[in-house]
Design an enzyme around this catalytic site. Sequence first.
Site, PDB file in Angstrom:
ATOM      1  N   ASN A 109       1.120  -3.814   3.519  1.00 58.75           N
ATOM      2  CA  ASN A 109       1.449  -2.287   3.794  1.00 58.75           C
ATOM      3  C   ASN A 109       1.118  -1.484   2.754  1.00 58.75           C
ATOM      4  OD1 ASN A 109       1.880  -0.248   5.739  1.00 58.75           O
ATOM      5  ND2 ASN A 109       4.056  -0.237   5.105  1.00 58.75           N
ATOM      6  N   ARG A 114      -2.859   0.837  -5.279  1.00 57.61           N
ATOM      7  CA  ARG A 114      -1.561   0.926  -5.894  1.00 57.61           C
ATOM      8  C   ARG A 114      -1.048  -0.622  -6.052  1.00 57.61           C
ATOM      9  NH1 ARG A 114       4.063   1.822  -4.811  1.00 57.61           N
ATOM     10  NH2 ARG A 114       4.115   0.953  -2.781  1.00 57.61           N
ATOM     11  N   ARG A 147       8.863  -4.876  -0.912  1.00 60.61           N
ATOM     12  CA  ARG A 147       8.484  -6.370  -1.274  1.00 60.61           C
ATOM     13  C   ARG A 147       9.035  -7.018  -2.399  1.00 60.61           C
ATOM     14  NH1 ARG A 147       5.381  -2.094  -1.507  1.00 60.61           N
ATOM     15  NH2 ARG A 147       3.716  -1.538   0.026  1.00 60.61           N
ATOM     16  N   LYS A 206      -1.216 -13.243   7.460  1.00 58.06           N
ATOM     17  CA  LYS A 206      -2.137 -12.681   6.899  1.00 58.06           C
ATOM     18  C   LYS A 206      -2.114 -12.943   5.223  1.00 58.06           C
ATOM     19  CE  LYS A 206      -4.887  -9.438   4.953  1.00 58.06           C
ATOM     20  NZ  LYS A 206      -4.438  -9.391   3.480  1.00 58.06           N
ATOM     21  N   PRO A 223      -8.808 -14.273   6.966  1.00 57.18           N
ATOM     22  CA  PRO A 223      -7.625 -13.333   6.921  1.00 57.18           C
ATOM     23  C   PRO A 223      -7.936 -11.961   7.907  1.00 57.18           C
ATOM     24  CG  PRO A 223      -8.303 -13.814   4.804  1.00 57.18           C
ATOM     25  CD  PRO A 223      -9.139 -14.593   5.291  1.00 57.18           C
ATOM     26  N   ASP A 225      -6.954  -8.288   8.416  1.00 52.78           N
ATOM     27  CA  ASP A 225      -6.211  -7.167   8.191  1.00 52.78           C
ATOM     28  C   ASP A 225      -6.623  -6.209   8.861  1.00 52.78           C
ATOM     29  OD1 ASP A 225      -8.994  -7.013   6.773  1.00 52.78           O
ATOM     30  OD2 ASP A 225      -7.823  -5.169   5.832  1.00 52.78           O
TER      31      ASP A 225
END
Length: 269
Positions: A109, A114, A147, A206, A223, A225
């Site tokens: 997320n 970033r 996280r 993921k 994966p 996403d």
Amino acid sequence: MRKYAAKGNDIYVTCPGFDLNLTLNCGQAFRTLVNAEQKGETIILHDVTEDEFLTKWDIYFDFGRDYEKIKSEFITDPTMKRAIDFCGGIRILKQDPWETLISFIISQNNNIPRIKLIINRLVEHFNRFPTPEDLLTDIAFAKTGFREKYLKSAAENVLSGKVILTETPKSAVNADPKSAAENIVEKMPTESARSELMKISGVGPKVAECTLLYGFGRLECFPRDVWINRALAEFYPDGFPFISHPFAGVAQQFLFHHIRNRELCVSLS
DNA sequence: TTCCAGGCGTATC
DNA sequence: GATACGCATGGA
């Protein structure tokens, strides 16, 4: 396939079809580990000895694998052909398993700039990629948000030996001696390796898949996403034909970079 | 201001 | 087992 030669403090590698910039900036790695440049078909690795090249960077860049052959199998599909025409110079990097795991926990997320920012904060602060011990200290400065508890879960699992990523002298000491050999993610079949990684809180399908693909060289891993799901919905409503291909992860990376970059181009217009 | 970003854990049905 | 929602942070 590649050829290489040592010149001074550098290694010159020729690898047809390889694009260094694409490979390092297609979203599979979030920091650069080696001083490298590309001139035509030649990649120059600066300040690298021949021994270091053979034991480290040759593996990292997956130079030994024939990507032209892999691409020739995908290119029969028109969507894959467009993706390969666009970014076929990408190779899958064989990254450090721990760093890959942590990086993709941070990725959830989140957006790529970033993710890089957070990882840079950690690396600057600890003067290295954070070890499990590092992550158990106060890391509020890194602003990892929700996280943070997942990062600490990963650190605790690895430190305690509940999850053993690779075979090391340290893991041999910490592991339960009864089942040490079968408990090493690196040595497990992909199916069990996936569920082993998902023991860590904050590691779902993921993140586990990305860790296996980029950190453990399991190129069959695919994966999914938000971007891949968009690509599949748009181009493969009846299913992706290469989903069980032994190099499905390579196809995934072409699709990912293609659709993501296409979207960026649209937003700029 | 609202939406989104290489998702996941939890609650609820 | 599927589906909805909150989550830290920051850029667009």
